[in-house]
Design a protein around this motif. Structure first.
Motif, mmCIF file in Angstrom:
data_model
loop_
_atom_site.group_PDB
_atom_site.id
_atom_site.type_symbol
_atom_site.label_atom_id
_atom_site.label_comp_id
_atom_site.label_asym_id
_atom_site.label_seq_id
_atom_site.Cartn_x
_atom_site.Cartn_y
_atom_site.Cartn_z
ATOM 1 N N ARG A 187 0.830 -1.212 0.000
ATOM 2 C CA ARG A 187 0.000 0.000 0.000
ATOM 3 C C ARG A 187 0.861 1.259 0.000
ATOM 4 O O ARG A 187 0.531 2.244 -0.669
ATOM 5 C CB ARG A 187 -0.914 -0.005 1.226
ATOM 6 N N ALA A 188 1.957 1.234 0.770
ATOM 7 C CA ALA A 188 2.823 2.410 0.851
ATOM 8 C C ALA A 188 3.457 2.714 -0.500
ATOM 9 O O ALA A 188 3.571 3.883 -0.905
ATOM 10 C CB ALA A 188 3.904 2.193 1.908
ATOM 11 N N VAL A 189 3.866 1.661 -1.228
ATOM 12 C CA VAL A 189 4.465 1.863 -2.550
ATOM 13 C C VAL A 189 3.435 2.432 -3.514
ATOM 14 O O VAL A 189 3.716 3.377 -4.270
ATOM 15 C CB VAL A 189 5.061 0.538 -3.071
ATOM 16 N N LYS A 190 2.228 1.866 -3.518
ATOM 17 C CA LYS A 190 1.179 2.343 -4.425
ATOM 18 C C LYS A 190 0.774 3.780 -4.096
ATOM 19 O O LYS A 190 0.537 4.598 -4.986
ATOM 20 C CB LYS A 190 -0.039 1.421 -4.359
ATOM 21 N N LYS A 191 0.720 4.091 -2.797
ATOM 22 C CA LYS A 191 0.345 5.440 -2.387
ATOM 23 C C LYS A 191 1.399 6.456 -2.800
ATOM 24 O O LYS A 191 1.073 7.565 -3.239
ATOM 25 C CB LYS A 191 0.143 5.484 -0.872
ATOM 26 N N TYR A 192 2.679 6.097 -2.667
ATOM 27 C CA TYR A 192 3.749 7.040 -2.988
ATOM 28 C C TYR A 192 3.870 7.274 -4.482
ATOM 29 O O TYR A 192 3.995 8.405 -4.942
ATOM 30 C CB TYR A 192 5.083 6.538 -2.433
ATOM 31 N N PHE A 193 3.811 6.211 -5.275
ATOM 32 C CA PHE A 193 4.067 6.328 -6.716
ATOM 33 C C PHE A 193 2.803 6.520 -7.539
ATOM 34 O O PHE A 193 2.886 7.000 -8.676
ATOM 35 C CB PHE A 193 4.810 5.080 -7.212
ATOM 36 N N GLY A 194 1.655 6.150 -7.012
ATOM 37 C CA GLY A 194 0.436 6.255 -7.813
ATOM 38 C C GLY A 194 0.502 5.330 -9.015
ATOM 39 O O GLY A 194 0.834 4.149 -8.901
ATOM 40 N N ASP A 195 0.202 5.873 -10.178
ATOM 41 C CA ASP A 195 0.242 5.069 -11.408
ATOM 42 C C ASP A 195 1.630 5.015 -12.035
ATOM 43 O O ASP A 195 1.877 4.193 -12.920
ATOM 44 C CB ASP A 195 -0.753 5.636 -12.433
ATOM 45 N N LEU A 214 4.192 -5.273 -8.614
ATOM 46 C CA LEU A 214 3.665 -4.018 -9.161
ATOM 47 C C LEU A 214 4.534 -3.473 -10.292
ATOM 48 O O LEU A 214 4.053 -2.727 -11.150
ATOM 49 C CB LEU A 214 3.575 -2.968 -8.049
ATOM 50 N N CYS A 215 5.812 -3.813 -10.281
ATOM 51 C CA CYS A 215 6.769 -3.191 -11.193
ATOM 52 C C CYS A 215 6.918 -3.997 -12.481
ATOM 53 O O CYS A 215 6.537 -5.169 -12.565
ATOM 54 C CB CYS A 215 8.120 -3.035 -10.495
ATOM 55 N N LYS A 216 7.496 -3.356 -13.485
ATOM 56 C CA LYS A 216 7.667 -3.999 -14.796
ATOM 57 C C LYS A 216 8.615 -5.185 -14.713
ATOM 58 O O LYS A 216 8.401 -6.218 -15.342
ATOM 59 C CB LYS A 216 8.194 -2.982 -15.809
ATOM 60 N N GLU A 217 9.709 -5.017 -13.950
ATOM 61 C CA GLU A 217 10.669 -6.085 -13.737
ATOM 62 C C GLU A 217 10.844 -6.282 -12.238
ATOM 63 O O GLU A 217 10.851 -5.312 -11.480
ATOM 64 C CB GLU A 217 12.022 -5.766 -14.360
ATOM 65 N N ALA A 218 10.983 -7.521 -11.817
ATOM 66 C CA ALA A 218 11.202 -7.807 -10.401
ATOM 67 C C ALA A 218 12.185 -8.960 -10.287
ATOM 68 O O ALA A 218 12.106 -9.945 -11.038
ATOM 69 C CB ALA A 218 9.888 -8.152 -9.713
ATOM 70 N N TYR A 219 13.111 -8.823 -9.325
ATOM 71 C CA TYR A 219 14.157 -9.832 -9.164
ATOM 72 C C TYR A 219 14.263 -10.214 -7.695
ATOM 73 O O TYR A 219 14.187 -9.363 -6.804
ATOM 74 C CB TYR A 219 15.494 -9.304 -9.671
#
Length: 529
Positions: A187-195, A214-219
Motif C-alpha cells: 500500500r505504501a508503494v502504491k500510495k507514494y508512486f500512484g500510477d 507491481l513493477c515492470k521487472e522484479a528480481y
C-alpha cells in the motif's frame, strides 16, 4: 497484476521472479528502481545489529544489555507470530525514551560504516546503475534515511515512521500505517508512486512479493547464496568519518562477547593505565606487553639533541588516538612534549608526558611552540583530530614555520572490540576505552628527516611543506590524502564545530559531501592555511 487490499502470500512464490544475478545492469540510467533493505541491498536479513548500535551509542550499555536479553523473545515473535509485531517490539526496546536528535546523530555517524560493510555486491551494482533509486523498508525511516541518501543516492525512503513527542523524544511506538511490512509495504508503494510505478523491484522474502509484482521487472535476492560485500573502491562516496565505540557489527553472539569481556576489559584497562602512569614508561613497556599492549617501531628515532645545546626535534605525526604522543615517547625512550587543541582534565592529570594546550590563535600558538622547541622535543598532529579510516586530513601549516629539523612519524592502531576515539561521547574515556581492547596494538615508523630544500628555510612556503609531509605520511601508511578538516569531521558527525551554531549544519553538510571525491576521481591539494 491487481494487488488485493489484504496481503496473501499464497498468491506469489519465489519461482515467480528471476534471481537477481540474471538482471543486466547496462542501459538502466533512465530507469527507476525500488528495493527492500534487509536481505536485499544488505547481505544480512536481520536488522537486529543496527538496532543494537542505536541502543548502545544513542542509549547506554544498560539498554544494549536489555535488548540482547530480549532478543530470543523478539526472534520468537518475529518468526512464529507476526513480522510486524516482532519489529515493533525491537523498535520499542531500542528507541523508547531516546532523543530523536541522538538517533539521527547515530544514524548519520555510526550506522553508515556498518551498512556499507554489509552491502550485497550484486544488488548494489544493479541499484546504483539506475537513474532514480528508492528504498522501502520496515526499519524506522529516521534510522536509515541519512545513510541511504548520502551514500546510496536514494531519492526517497518509504519506511516505518517513529512517533516523536513535541519535546523531541521517541516513544518507541510507530505512526501512520504501522510497520512497513507485507500489505502495508504494498500500500505504501502504491500510495507514494500512484500510477507511475518503478521499472525495477528487488526483494528477498515472501512479504516483498506483492510490491515487487507491481513493477515492470522484479528480481529475487536469494538468501541461501553467499555473496561478497561491496569493495570500498566501488562506494559511490568514500566513507571517511564515522563515530561510535564498537569495532565489530554487534550480532547477538558478538554482543554477548562484548558484554562478557567488558568487566574484564575495564579492570585490565585500569591496571594498564596505572602501570603507564606510575612507572617510567620505558620500564612499564615490558609489563604492558605482558598485559597485551603491543608496540611495533620501524625506523631509528633521533638521539636527544639537548646535550649539544641545539633545539629540540619537531615530530610531525599522523593522528589516530589521544595516546599517540605517549607511544611516541616510548619509542624514543625519552619524554616528548605534546601540544593539543582540546584535552580533558582527566587526561592531562593521567598523562605521563607533558601536555600543553593551544589556543587556536596563530600568533600565540606559534610563540608557545617555539618556546617548547627551545626546551626540548615536541610532538604535533597537524590534522587536529583523529580519523579512523585510511585517510589523512588536511594539515595545518603552522608547524612548518617554526622548525627545520622535522621528523615525520606514521601512527597506526589495531583494535578488535572498541574504538579509542569519539566525536560525540566523553573524550575523557578515550584512553580507557582503547586500553579495554583485548590486545591493542600501536605501529610507529620514523621516516627520514625532512630535507633542507623542502623546509621553509630552503625556500618552500609553509603550505607546501605541510602538503608534502601529508603526502609522505600517506604514502608510507598506504592512506589517501584529503582536504577535509577537523571542522568538516565534527559537522558531519556531531552537527557542530564548536563555534558554528548547529542550525548551520544541514547547509554545511551538503557542501562537505559535495566536496568528497567520487570513486572515479580525487581532489587536488588545497594550499590555504
Amino acid at each position: 497484476m491487481e494487488i488485493p487490499g489484504v496481503f496473501d502470500a499464497n498468491l506469489f512464490c519465489a519461482e515467480s521472479f528471476p534471481e537477481v544475478e540474471t538482471c543486466k545492469v547496462e542501459g538502466r540510467e533512465k530507469q527507476t528502481i525500488i528495493s527492500d533493505l534487509d536481505g536485499t541491498l544488505l547481505r544480512s536479513r536481520s536488522s537486529f545489529p543496527y538496532f543494537m548500535l542505536i541502543a548502545f551509542d544513542a542509549g547506554s550499555p544498560l539498554r544494549f544489555i536489555v535488548l540482547l536479553l530480549a532478543s530470543p523473545i523478539i526472534w520468537l515473535v518475529y518468526n512464529f507470530f507476526s513480522e510486524a509485531a516482532g519489529t515493533k517490539l525491537l523498535i520499542f526496546i531500542a528507541c523508547a525514551g531516546l532523543k530523536a536528535s541522538d538517533i539521527e546523530s547515530v544514524a548519520r555517524g555510526v550506522l553508515p560504516k556498518f551498512y556499507l560493510e554489509d552491502m550485497h555486491s550484486v544488488s548494489y551494482s544493479i541499484f546504483v546503475s539506475c537513474g532514480k533509486r528508492y528504498v522501502v523498508t520496515a526499519n524506522p525511516r529516521i534510522m536509515v534515511e541519512s545513510f541511504l541518501k548520502e551514500y546510496m543516492g536514494v531519492e526517497a525512503v518509504i519506511g516505518t515512521e517513529l512517533h516523536i513527542t513535541k519535546s523531541g523524544y521517541a516513544t518507541g511506538l510507530v505512526m501512520g500505517a504501522g510497520v512497513i511490512v507485507g500489505a502495508n509495504k504494498t500500500r505504501a508503494v502504491k500510495k507514494y508512486f500512484g500510477d507511475d510505478l518503478p521499472d525495477i523491484a528487488l526483494g528477498d522474502r515472501a512479504s516483498d512479493f506483492p510490491f515487487m509484482a507491481l513493477c515492470k521487472e522484479a528480481y529475487l535476492v536469494p538468501s541461501f547464496k553467499p555473496v561478497e560485500p561491496v569493495a570500498k573502491a566501488d562506494y559511490l562516496k568514500p566513507l571517511i568519518f564515522h563515530d561510535g565505540r564498537l569495532v565489530c557489527r554487534p550480532t547477538p553472539l558478538m554482543s554477548l562477547v562484548i558484554i562478557l569481556w567488558s568487566p574484564i576489559g575495564l579492570i585490565l584497562a585500569l591496571i594498564r593505565m596505572v602501570f603507564g602512569t606510575v612507572l617510567p614508561m620505558w620500564y612499564a613497556l615490558p609489563l604492558e606487553a605482558m598485559l597485551g599492549v603491543s608496540i611495533r617501531v620501524k625506523g631509528i628515532p633521533p638521539s636527544c639533541p639537548q646535550t649539544s645545546g641545539r633545539r629540540g626535534v619537531l615530530f610531525v605525526c599522523s593522528h589516530r588516538t589521544l595516546l599517540d604522543p605517549i607511544f611516541l615517547s616510548i619509542a624514543c625512550r625519552r619524554q616528548v612534549t605534546a601540544v593539543t587543541y582540546s584535552i580533558s582534565k582527566v587526561s592531562e592529570i593521567l598523562s605521563p608526558i607533558p601536555t600543553v594546550r593551544l589556543t587556536r590563535c596563530r600568533k600565540t600558538d606559534a610563540e608557545t611552540m617555539t618556546k617548547l622547541l627551545n626546551e626540548g622535543d615536541l610532538a604535533v598532529c597537524p590534522e587536529g583530530t583523529t580519523c579512523r579510516e585510511p585517510y589523512l586530513l588536511r594539515f595545518s601549516s603552522l608547524f612548518a614555520e617554526l622548525a627545520d629539523q622535522i621528523i615525520p612519524v606514521t601512527m597506526n592502531v589495531k583494535t578488535t572490540m572498541f574504538h579509542g576515539t569519539t566525536a560525540r561521547g566523553w573524550k575523557a574515556l578515550d584512553p580507557f576505552i582503547f586500553l579495554m581492547n583485548p590486545s591493542p596494538r600501536y605501529e610507529l615508523e620514523f621516516l627520514d628527516q625532512l630535507p633542507h630544500e623542502m623546509t621553509c628555510s630552503g625556500g618552500k612556503s609553509s603550505h607546501e611543506v605541510a602538503n608534502y609531509i601529508q603526502r609522505v605520511l600517506a604514502a608510507s601508511l598506504g592512506f589517501k590524502c584529503t582536504n577535509l578538516t577537523r571542522r568538516d569531521k565534527y559537522r558531519i558527525l556531531a552537527g557542530n564545530d564548536g563555534v558554528v551554531p548547529a542550525s548551520h549544519f544541514l547547509k554545511q553538510r551538503s557542501r562537505i559531501f559535495a566536496c568528497l571525491p567520487s570513486r572515479n576521481s580525487e581532489r587536488g591539494q588545497r594550499s590555504d592555511p
